[in-house]
Design a protein around this motif. Structure first.
Motif, PDB file in Angstrom:
ATOM      1  N   ASN A 103       0.845  -1.186   0.000  1.00 36.97           N
ATOM      2  CA  ASN A 103       0.000   0.000   0.000  1.00 36.97           C
ATOM      3  C   ASN A 103       0.884   1.242   0.000  1.00 36.97           C
ATOM      4  O   ASN A 103       1.822   1.320   0.793  1.00 36.97           O
ATOM      5  N   ARG A 106      -0.537   7.139   2.614  1.00 33.71           N
ATOM      6  CA  ARG A 106      -1.808   7.835   2.403  1.00 33.71           C
ATOM      7  C   ARG A 106      -1.634   9.252   1.871  1.00 33.71           C
ATOM      8  O   ARG A 106      -2.513   9.772   1.189  1.00 33.71           O
ATOM      9  N   VAL A 109      -1.616   8.857  -1.823  1.00 35.36           N
ATOM     10  CA  VAL A 109      -2.962   8.539  -2.308  1.00 35.36           C
ATOM     11  C   VAL A 109      -3.824   9.801  -2.322  1.00 35.36           C
ATOM     12  O   VAL A 109      -4.608  10.025  -3.247  1.00 35.36           O
ATOM     13  N   LEU A 118       0.235   6.528  -9.407  1.00 36.86           N
ATOM     14  CA  LEU A 118       0.495   5.445  -8.450  1.00 36.86           C
ATOM     15  C   LEU A 118       0.145   4.118  -9.101  1.00 36.86           C
ATOM     16  O   LEU A 118      -0.934   3.974  -9.661  1.00 36.86           O
TER      17      LEU A 118
END
Length: 188
Positions: A103, A106, A109, A118
């Motif tokens: 992941n 954040r 993101v 991404l």
């Protein structure tokens, strides 16, 4: 194209092989890759004891970034330095692709920058990685800045633009480009 590769030096213990796979893929696609600052560096270098050595290293990174067309970053291992370099790249209006295995952070993101892409990848899926990179390079070959525009200004405007661009650590051209893009965004 010239590609600046960015990844965590501390993460090389775990991801060095993956970094190598990405670098090899970029080269296979016919691009020049600046990667020695990652691949030939150790996290705790004992030879960088003097402030001038740190300045020299910082200048090297900034010079490589400036002469690069695009940035490829592997962010599977969290790194403040990688984040800082990504910030510099975006300030310089460089297109950036962030590759991650699990992941992404954040903050990446949540960034709405059209310069930031991404993509999740698996280093064992070479064909998929090649496809991701090829698509990124092809898209950005078309979107590259290739229209030259000259602007005549007086000393007062030049001094103001120079001061503002230095404060933002970007070129005067990037400062003006940012102002125009902000105006476009306000209109939409």
């Amino acid at each position: 194209m010239k590609v600046f590769f960015n990844a965590s030096i501390a993460g090389k213990n775990k991801y060095s092989k993956d970094y190598g796979i990405i670098i090899k893929a970029i080269k296979k696609l016919g691009h020049i890759v600046y990667s020695n600052h990652i691949m030939k560096n150790e996290c705790d270098r004992k030879d960088l004891k003097l402030k001038k050595d740190y300045r020299k290293y910082s200048k090297l990174i900034k010079d490589l970034l400036s002469k690069s067309d695009l940035v490829v970053a592997e962010v599977s291992f969290p790194s403040i330095m990688v984040g800082f370099i990504l910030h510099l790249a975006l300030q310089q209006r460089k297109q950036v692709i962030v590759l991650y295995q699990n992941n992404p952070h954040r903050i990446l993101v949540g960034d709405a920058s059209k310069l930031l892409t991404l993509k999740k990848y698996n280093p064992k899926q070479h064909h998929r990685l090649m496809s991701i990179l090829k698509d990124f390079f092809n898209k950005n070959k078309e979107d590259s800045l290739n229209i030259r525009f000259n602007l005549m200004i007086d000393k007062t405007l030049n001094a103001m633009i120079d001061r503002k661009s230095k404060a933002a650590s970007i070129s005067k051209a990037n400062y003006i480009r940012n102002l125009i893009e902000e105006e476009i965004n306000r209109e939409s």
